[in-house]
Design a protein around this motif. Structure first.
Motif: not given
Length: 146
Positions: A72-83
């Motif tokens: 997990k990188i971050k959650i911003s708004g309604d989006t989960l950012f992953m790598e």
């Protein structure tokens, strides 16, 4: 160039299961058991309310797919950012169906968390799959079975 600082929102600690709890219980945290070929999803029979957070679901996906480790990188708004730092297995070794099966499993489960509607996964482009953003709606045609 103006930039907007976005911060990650951690899941509340009281709802996150620790690694020791998962190892001793033998449970793999999931909301849905997904069948990519049949386009179905079945509620995980051992579902616990504590599984309904991003960190625990990522842990479950990483246990199920030990060759594809999501970070997990971050959650911003309604989006989960992953790598996925090492995506060779996903992009080159499990074929197109395997890659899309994994993606359906990840997106359907992660978008089960309240307020998560999109999952962006960054990884090296592969022969069978490319990085991108996937929506909860893209898997809306998966039929719920009991």
């Amino acid at each position: 160039m103006d930039s907007v600082k976005q911060t990650a929102e951690a899941d509340p600690p009281e709802t996150t299961l620790g690694d020791d709890t998962l190892k001793t219980s033998g449970a793999i945290p999931y909301v849905w058991l997904v069948d990519f070929d049949k386009k179905t999803k079945t509620k995980y029979p051992k579902l616990k309310q504590g599984y309904l957070n991003v960190d625990t679901l990522i842990n479950g996906l990483n246990q199920t797919y030990p060759n594809i480790i999501l970070n997990k990188i971050k959650i911003s708004g309604d989006t989960l950012f992953m790598e996925i730092k090492d995506s060779e297995y996903l992009g080159e070794r499990i074929g197109s169906n395997g890659a899309f099966d994994y993606l359906a499993d990840a997106v359907i489960n992660l978008t089960s968390v309240n307020n998560i509607n999109f999952v962006k996964i960054d990884f090296d482009d592969g022969s069978h799959i490319s990085p991108g953003i996937w929506s909860k709606r893209e898997y809306g045609n998966y039929k719920e079975v009991y």
